[in-house]
Structures are given as structure tokens and as C-alpha cells.
Design a protein around this motif. Structure first.
Motif, PDB file in Angstrom:
ATOM      1  N   UNK A   1       0.839  -1.209   0.000  1.00 35.23           N
ATOM      2  CA  UNK A   1       0.000   0.000   0.000  1.00 35.23           C
ATOM      3  C   UNK A   1       0.868   1.251   0.000  1.00 35.23           C
ATOM      4  N   UNK A   2       1.997   1.181   0.674  1.00 42.92           N
ATOM      5  CA  UNK A   2       2.904   2.331   0.734  1.00 42.92           C
ATOM      6  C   UNK A   2       3.964   2.286  -0.367  1.00 42.92           C
ATOM      7  N   UNK A   3       3.806   1.347  -1.302  1.00 45.55           N
ATOM      8  CA  UNK A   3       4.693   1.239  -2.465  1.00 45.55           C
ATOM      9  C   UNK A   3       6.157   1.101  -2.036  1.00 45.55           C
ATOM     10  N   UNK A   4       6.395   0.177  -1.103  1.00 44.27           N
ATOM     11  CA  UNK A   4       7.742  -0.046  -0.606  1.00 44.27           C
ATOM     12  C   UNK A   4       7.999  -1.549  -0.521  1.00 44.27           C
ATOM     13  N   UNK A   5       9.257  -1.958  -0.376  1.00 46.51           N
ATOM     14  CA  UNK A   5       9.559  -3.385  -0.274  1.00 46.51           C
ATOM     15  C   UNK A   5       8.821  -4.050   0.892  1.00 46.51           C
ATOM     16  N   UNK A   6       8.626  -5.345   0.762  1.00 47.47           N
ATOM     17  CA  UNK A   6       7.861  -6.108   1.744  1.00 47.47           C
ATOM     18  C   UNK A   6       8.784  -6.681   2.814  1.00 47.47           C
ATOM     19  N   UNK A   7       8.485  -6.381   4.088  1.00 47.01           N
ATOM     20  CA  UNK A   7       9.138  -7.032   5.217  1.00 47.01           C
ATOM     21  C   UNK A   7      10.638  -6.889   5.271  1.00 47.01           C
ATOM     22  N   UNK A   8      11.283  -7.777   6.060  1.00 47.74           N
ATOM     23  CA  UNK A   8      12.738  -7.771   6.238  1.00 47.74           C
ATOM     24  C   UNK A   8      13.243  -6.373   6.586  1.00 47.74           C
ATOM     25  N   UNK A   9      12.542  -5.728   7.529  1.00 56.07           N
ATOM     26  CA  UNK A   9      12.827  -4.327   7.835  1.00 56.07           C
ATOM     27  C   UNK A   9      14.263  -4.133   8.317  1.00 56.07           C
ATOM     28  N   UNK A  10      14.750  -5.061   9.142  1.00 63.41           N
ATOM     29  CA  UNK A  10      16.112  -4.945   9.638  1.00 63.41           C
ATOM     30  C   UNK A  10      17.151  -5.043   8.536  1.00 63.41           C
ATOM     31  N   UNK A  11      16.910  -5.905   7.557  1.00 59.40           N
ATOM     32  CA  UNK A  11      17.835  -6.025   6.421  1.00 59.40           C
ATOM     33  C   UNK A  11      17.804  -4.772   5.560  1.00 59.40           C
ATOM     34  N   UNK A  12      16.618  -4.205   5.373  1.00 57.60           N
ATOM     35  CA  UNK A  12      16.536  -2.952   4.614  1.00 57.60           C
ATOM     36  C   UNK A  12      17.179  -1.806   5.384  1.00 57.60           C
ATOM     37  N   UNK A  13      17.135  -1.844   6.725  1.00 57.18           N
ATOM     38  CA  UNK A  13      17.867  -0.839   7.504  1.00 57.18           C
ATOM     39  C   UNK A  13      19.355  -0.924   7.212  1.00 57.18           C
TER      40      UNK A  13
END
Length: 572
Positions: A185-197
Motif C-alpha cells: 500500500x505504501x509502495x515499498x519493499x515487503x518485510x525484512x525491515x532490519x535487512x533494509x535498515x
């Protein structure tokens, strides 16, 4: 050197003014620099483009990410040396924890565009549920890069070291169909928030490190345990911003990503554990309203796992993942000779860290089996097994001597610890090196075995062992003044070897030959090599084959597990 730990004012041409600490005349540290912001819980972080204040006070640790309390070995105790830096323990703050530390030679700051130094980015471990860049033991940050950068200057191979935080536990790795829809919905990658950090930290380094005298085109990343897994995952990101990765005691198979449907089960359980979703309320909104302390307290006590997102991480199986990407950076993989000490802590009684190995006792059988199942079930090499591992594999059972301890592992708990940790760390590193070499036969893949031992006597279970994470204690070397005299020569030699090799790697000098594996289907340890060996006193270096590098008994055990994995691969 006439003084220590003075405030140091620096103007970054883009970010503006910072106040750091000059640890000696030729070395400066900045702590707690925000590299990204978090717009909301379960949203992907956004790279910072400015500092929150001018001048920004970078003299103390930044906030840590919320997490459960993981007991950490008390390696040492004693007063700080005269050059030591007393630091307060950081608070935990959910939305301000994405910060980094910099340790930089003064010459790079004085003339940032004249000499661009190589950069080492360190990613801490902790099973994706704990840890930070600012962990302290006995009042010392174990990842303080002061000694490492000082050594690089003494070697006339200056180096900039960056360490980072990233979100952990459910705040960093929770996944579900609800969260998938929320992120889309926010047009961003899905999950794995720590890896994206972590990815955003590398983006920040790419954007701004040149203003600190670093070379954005010469970046090496390194991590241990979950940090090693992280480095391996970052190496398959298609727009990566680094050239080399050192995966220490952790690779993708160590904590393989779970499919979304498995994450859905945990998501539903977590919602129930924190009170249940009120009727008619959105699940994501409900979990966003729960306090971070309450949320992270539900984290599994061993490890969290990433999610198979279908894009960055397309599957659980490493060869399948590698088949989807075009290339890989130079990659160095390895493990420690006594990783089993980590398993013995998991399987042993609560006092195991403080008692001698002879006095250590196992936990109840059901607890050992539960922990073993959790770790073996998270192993990406074993997810392809059609039969339960190790119970349906007589050759493995015999090799590890657990024939009489399948349902009562307490009878051979040290052997169980060896099996589980071999699969998680040592064998996983070899398996990963083989997968990379077979995917790209001419690629730069390097393998090492860490045999230098722990000199710190305050933790008797680990003393004299090449335990899990000892490589980081050598690399950062923050407590050499507390090493007993009888171990000092061995310790100094090992530290010199590790720091020299890591510095050379960052300077694009790879100190041993790339890993080769036989082209036939058999995974023969006699035909794999060379392997670099880190040792007490730095007395060993390169062995021609993996069999030559490993201690007695290891080749037979590892070969048996690799044969089982190879058989499964050939029949799928």
C-alpha cells in the motif's frame, strides 16, 4: 601522544557540523549519527539527508533498537586503560535507533578529497533478536574500532570503520500477509525491515563517506553470526553499494528465510500473545499500538528469520537464490573451531557460562530437543531434506555418536551441540562457498578456519577455546590490557594476524588463494581449498585443503553431513 579523548569539531561539506572525540592525535570517532528515519512501525526506513542538529553531538552512543535481554559472556573486568573512553549504556528507542559510529584517521578528515581511504562496515550479530553496535562488557564497547584503526595506521594502510544498528525481533523481522499488503500500500519493499535498515546504512555510507575521507567505491562489509548472515544476504542485493563481504560464522543457510505462510502462523500467535486483536480492528494497526517492550518480549529466545519476499530473497535454497542473480562481490566465509561452545550454552544449564566445562550440566531433554529442532529447522541446507534430520540419517547419527541419545539428547548433549553448530556455522560456510564457486567458477570466494583461542579466564566455559565470536574479540581487541600474561604472546600474534588480514582485504589485497572445489558431484574435503587458518600467535596461515585445515575428527563428521545434503540435492 600527549592527550586523549578531546572534543573534535568537524564540518562535513554536506551534512554540516559534528562534534566527535579525538581518541589520540591521529584518530577521531563520531558516535550515534542517524543514518535513516522510520516513518512508522513496520514501514521501511528512509535514508537521512541531514543531521538533526547543528552542530550534532556525536560524542556518545546513539539509542539501541528495542530488544529482549540476551545474556552476553562477561569476558573481562578491570579498569579502563589511560586511553580508554568511559561511555554510558545507550537507551532503547524504537524510532531513533538507526544510527552509526565512525572511526576515522585524522588525516582523512583534514584532507577528505586528497586521500580516500577504504571503508569497513561492521554489522553486529545477535540472532536477529538482540545486539547493537554499542554492546559493552566490563565498561568497554566490544566493537570499538579504536584499536583496529590504530593498527591500520601503524601498518600505513589507513582504514575507516563504520558500525551500525538495525531493527531486531518483531520490529525488524515480523512478516505476514497483513504486513505484505501494508507495505505494498505504501509502495515499498515487503518485510525484512532490519535487512533494509542495513541496506540504507550502506546507502548512507555511499552518499556521505567521501566527505569524511572515505572511498565509496572501496567498501567492505563484515559481520559475525546473524551479522554474517546479513552480509551474505546483502551480497545478493542487486544494487549493493560495496565490493567485498566477510561472512564470519554465519551465511544464508545458517538462518534461512521462511516462506510467508510460516510467518503467518507466528504473526497470528504473536497477536494472541499480546492480547488478541479487538473485533473489527486491523491487525497491523493493532500491533502498531502495542508498546515496543511488550512486542519484543514475545520474540523467540533463539533467533528470528527473514521472510522469502519473492524479490530480494526469492527462495530458501541458496543455489536457487544464486541462480537468480548475475554476479556476486568478493566473498570471504569461515567459522571458528569451537562453535560447539555456543551450542553447549544453549543446551546447558543456566550457570554454564560461569562454571568449568567439567561441572557443566545439560538442560532437560525436551528443552534440548526443542532448541535443536528450532536451529536445524532454520537451516537452509536441511530444508530440502525429505526425511527428518538427523533422525533418519544413520551415517550422521553414527558420525556424531548420538545413537543412544536420539530421544534423550542429555545423554550426549555435547555431541548434539557439535552437530547443530557444525550445521549452522562450519558446514554452512563450506556449503555456501561451494554454491558460489559452482555458480561462478572464476569468482573470488575465500574460505578460512579460525583456531585462535579465548584468553579471558573470567568465562571458564569459553577460556582456551576458539568459541563463536572470538574473531570479533581479536579484530577489535578492546581488552588486551586484561589478557593474562601467560596468554599475551599468543593473543597478540592472533590479533596482529586478524587485523592485518582484514586490513589487507579492505585494501583489495586478498592474502590467500581463492577457494576451489572439484567439478564432480562428490563434495570431497580433500579436493577443496585452499583455507586460511587463524591461530594463536599467528603461527599458521594457509593449508592447501579443507581436510588439512580442520582439526582431527572434523573432516569425517562434515563429510558425512555434506554427503547427505549432496544426495538430497541430486534427487530433487
Amino acid at each position: 601522544m600527549t592527550s586523549y579523548n578531546k572534543h573534535f569539531h568537524f564540518n562535513h561539506e554536506v551534512l554540516g557540523d559534528l562534534i566527535g572525540i579525538a581518541r589520540r592525535e591521529d584518530l577521531v570517532q563520531f558516535r550515534g549519527i542517524p543514518f535513516a528515519s522510520i516513518p512508522a512501525r513496520f514501514r521501511q526506513s528512509i535514508v537521512a539527508t541531514s543531521l538533526p542538529a547543528s552542530p550534532f553531538d556525536a560524542t556518545k552512543p546513539g539509542p539501541a533498537c528495542p530488544q529482549i535481554d540476551l545474556p552476553y559472556p562477561a569476558w573481562w573486568e578491570g579498569p579502563l586503560p589511560d586511553y580508554g573512553l568511559p561511555l554510558a549504556l545507550p537507551e532503547q528507542e524504537e524510532f531513533k535507533c538507526l544510527n552509526l559510529n565512525l572511526t576515522i584517521p585524522r588525516e582523512a578528515l583534514d584532507k577528505p578529497h586528497t586521500r580516500k581511504l577504504p571503508v569497513l562496515v561492521f554489522i553486529h550479530g545477535g540472532g536477529f533478536i538482540g545486539g547493537s553496535q554499542s554492546i559493552q562488557v566490563g565498561g568497554r564497547e566490544i566493537y570499538d574500532a579504536y584499536n583496529l584503526v590504530s593498527t591500520s595506521l601503524n601498518l600505513q594502510k589507513g582504514l575507516i570503520v563504520v558500525s551500525i544498528n538495525y531493527r531486531l525481533g518483531p520490529l525488524g523481522f515480523l512478516a505476514s500477509s497483513h504486513l505484505e499488503a501494508f507495505n505494498k500500500k505504501h509502495e515499498e519493499p515487503v518485510g525484512n525491515y532490519g535487512l533494509h535498515d542495513q541496506r540504507q546504512a550502506l546507502e548512507w555510507v555511499s552518499k556521505y563517506i567521501e566527505g569524511f575521507g572515505g572511498n565509496p567505491d572501496n567498501v567492505t562489509i563484515q559481520g559475525t553470526s546473524a551479522g554474517g548472515v546479513s552480509c551474505h544476504i546483502q551480497s545478493i542485493f542487486p544494487q549493493r553499494k560495496f565490493q567485498r563481504a566477510i561472512c564470519a560464522s554465519g551465511t544464508i543457510p545458517s538462518l534461512a528465510a521462511q516462506p510467508l505462510d510460516e510467518h503467518n502462523i507466528y504473526f497470528d500467535n504473536l497477536c494472541q500473545q499480546v492480547g488478541g486483536i479487538p473485533q473489527g480492528e486491523d491487525a497491523v494497526a493493532f500491533l502498531q499500538s502495542v508498546s515496543p517492550e511488550r512486542l519484543v518480549s514475545t520474540a523467540p529466545r533463539l533467533a528470528y528469520r527473514p521472510v522469502v519476499d519473492g524479490h530480494w530473497i526469492p527462495s530458501q535454497d541458496l543455489p536457487s537464490i544464486l541462480s537468480t542473480i548475475r554476479d556476486a562481490p568478493d566473498i570471504i566465509m569461515g567459522s571458528c573451531a569451537n562453535e560447539n561452545e555456543f551450542g553447549e550454552v544453549l543446551f546447558g544449564s543456566d550457570d554454564i557460562r560461569s562454571v568449568s566445562p567439567a561441572d557443566a550440566r545439560p538442560r532437560p531433554d525436551n528443552i534440548i530437543l526443542e532448541k535443536a529442532e528450532h536451529l536445524l529447522g532454520a537451516n537452509g541446507m536441511l530444508t530440502m531434506q525429505k526425511k527428518p534430520f538427523p533422525f533418519s540419517h544413520p551415517s550422521v547419527i553414527q558420525a556424531y555418536g548420538i545413537e543412544d541419545a536420539l530421544q534423550q539428547p542429555g545423554r550426549a548433549w555435547r555431541s548434539w551441540a557439535r552437530l547443530v553448530t557444525d550445521c549452522a556455522f562450519g558446514i554452512a560456510a563450506v556449503y555456501s562457498a561451494v554454491a558460489h564457486s559452482r555458480r561462478w567458477p572464476t569468482s573470488n570466494v575465500f574460505l578460512y578456519d579460525f583456531q585462535a583461542t579465548n584468553p579471558f579466564e573470567k568465562s571458564p566455559h569459553f577460556h582456551g577455546k576458539a568459541n563463536h565470536g572470538i574473531n570479533d574479540l581479536c579484530l577489535f581487541n578492546v581488552a588486551e590490557d586484561l589478557v593474562p600474561e601467560r596468554h599475551l604472546e599468543d593473543w597478540r600474534g592472533a590479533v596482529a594476524q586478524v587485523q592485518s588480514v582484514w586490513t589487507d582485504i579492505c585494501h583489495q589485497k586478498l592474502p590467500w588463494g581463492r577457494f576451489n572445489v572439484s567439478i564432480d558431484e562428490e563434495l570431497d574435503l580433500k579436493k577443496m581449498g585452499p583455507v586460511f587458518v587463524f591461530s594463536n600467535g599467528g603461527k599458521k596461515d594457509v593449508e592447501e585443503t579443507l581436510e588439512d585445515a580442520l582439526s582431527a575428527g572434523f573432516p569425517e563428521k562434515w563429510s558425512t553431513v555434506l554427503d547427505v545434503i549432496q544426495d538430497s540435492t541430486s534427487t530433487t
